[in-house]
Design an enzyme around this catalytic site. Structure first.
Site, PDB file in Angstrom:
ATOM      1  NE  ARG A 148      34.463  38.795  37.022  1.00 28.81           N
ATOM      2  CZ  ARG A 148      34.770  40.088  37.122  1.00 28.81           C
ATOM      3  NH1 ARG A 148      33.812  40.998  37.219  1.00 28.81           N
ATOM      4  NH2 ARG A 148      36.035  40.480  37.156  1.00 28.81           N
ATOM      5  CG  MET A 200      16.255  59.641  25.647  1.00 31.37           C
ATOM      6  SD  MET A 200      15.707  59.133  24.012  1.00 31.37           S
ATOM      7  CE  MET A 200      14.544  57.841  24.406  1.00 31.37           C
ATOM      8  CE1 TYR A 239       7.005  61.948  28.264  1.00 31.75           C
ATOM      9  CE2 TYR A 239       9.314  62.091  28.896  1.00 31.75           C
ATOM     10  CZ  TYR A 239       8.334  62.067  27.918  1.00 31.75           C
ATOM     11  OH  TYR A 239       8.686  62.157  26.599  1.00 31.75           O
ATOM     12  CE  LYS A 243      37.036  46.795  34.054  1.00 31.08           C
ATOM     13  NZ  LYS A 243      37.083  45.573  34.879  1.00 31.08           N
TER      14      LYS A 243
END
Ligand SMILES: *Cc1c(COP(=O)(O)O)cnc(C)c1O
Length: 345
Positions: free
Chosen positions: A130, A292, A244, A35
């Site tokens: 679940r 990023m 940053y 998956k």
């Protein structure tokens, strides 16, 4: 090459599948969970390699993922869908010959009405709450459902990565209560369940993370190597900040390398200064926040700055990086994203 790269060792992947296969009896089939694009590594190449090694049963989360997988594998393989038979999935399930793991009375009804002769399996809830039929629902439905000859009865363990957790035995007991005496193949073990031992193996196992080199398969061979190119190197003086928020400030004359890879590439911002990169065998700490698209790294101690620094390598595996970011190896792998140049060896 200006893009970060991932090298995927298909030989190690296959060796991991074989190692998990060897832990169960010959009568237990070892499937493969592919998956989320083969845990982020590329479902096409991953599935083909595993099929060549002998895997015949593959698992995806949703019907859409079955399309790419069917394309890769052709008609021979069995493809199970954990989310079952959802509204709108009928044509895909039929045309791609997917086997939905039906999770509820609603899904059973939908499936028998829409595709009365099409193969299916049933997922049972043994305590994780679940997916799957509750014990009371199964009691009410099982006679009719078993007459339709399901391919597989399965359940999933909530705590299999911790062998000492008492929920494992409770779930096993619940699964046995629900399925003993029914002549349909059974499956409860993912990677963690395989390692819990033969009581958990039944007729089929469903390893995922252990194929891709992650815990709890501690003996796994590492599958992923990730490195990012150095774009620029600069010298910063004591007192100058990097990145940053100016959170990192040089204390001594420092050499900073700026690399092409960032949180958009799954290098989770929260790993902060806990993660290191490697120039060969030499660790190089991150300096300042993950951007990023960029990382800034302290390379002051290197005689020469190489063209690339390694992020996943022999010195730092998927689970090491996960720990630095406060997450699990599964999330590191499935977050890597589309921007890498992937190569397969
Ligand atoms: C993801 C998943 C697996 C594989 O689990 P791993 O821990 O990656 O081995 C098996 N079964 C189900 C139902 C899953 O959702």
């Amino acid at each position: 090459m200006g893009t970060a790269r991932i090298r995927i060792d298909l030989g190690a992947l296959v060796a991991n599948w074989r190692a998990l296969d060897a832990q169960s009896a010959n009568t237990t089939e070892t499937g493969a969970v592919v998956k989320a694009d083969g845990y982020g590594l590329g479902v096409d190449r991953v599935a083909k390699a595993l099929a060549r090694a002998g895997a015949r049963s593959f698992y995806v989360a949703q019907a859409e993922e079955g399309a790419a997988l069917r394309n890769a594998l052709g008609r021979g393989a069995t493809i199970y869908v954990f989310s079952g038979h959802m509204p709108g999935d009928t044509e895909m399930i039929r045309d791609l010959a997917l086997v939905p793991m039906l999770n509820s009375i609603e899904q059973l009804t939908r499936h028998f009405e829409a595709l009365p002769t099409h193969p299916f399996g049933v997922q049972l809830d043994s305590g994780m709450n679940r997916l799957g039929l509750e014990p009371s629902e199964w009691r009410a439905a099982r006679e009719i459902v078993v007459q339709q000859r399901p391919r597989l009865l399965m359940s999933h363990l909530a705590c299999a990565d911790d062998p000492d957790d008492p929920l494992n035995a409770r779930q096993l007991g619940q699964f046995r209560d629900m399925t003993d005496g029914i002549h349909v193949p059974r499956s409860i073990a993912a990677t963690g369940g395989i390692l819990l031992g033969p009581d958990y193996h039944f007729d089929m196992t469903r390893p995922g993370i252990g194929l891709y080199g992650g815990l709890p398969h501690a003996d796994a061979r590492s599958v992923v190597h990730l490195s990012a190119p150095v774009i620029q190197v600069r010298d910063v003086d004591p007192g100058e900040p990097v990145g940053y928020g100016a959170t990192w400030v040089a204390e001594i004359p420092t050499r900073i390398a700026t690399l092409q890879a960032g949180y958009a590439d799954g290098l989770i911002r929260a790993m902060g200064d806990n993660a290191v990169l490697f120039a060969g065998d030499v660790p190089c700490p991150l300096a300042g926040r993950v951007s990023m698209d960029l990382l800034t790294v302290d390379v002051t101690h290197l005689d020469e700055v190489p063209s690339h620094l390694d992020i996943l390598c022999a010195h730092q595996g998927v689970d090491d990086l996960a720990e630095a970011a406060g997450t699990i190896g599964y999330e590191i792998l499935t977050s890597l994203g589309p921007r890498y140049r992937r190569s397969y060896v």
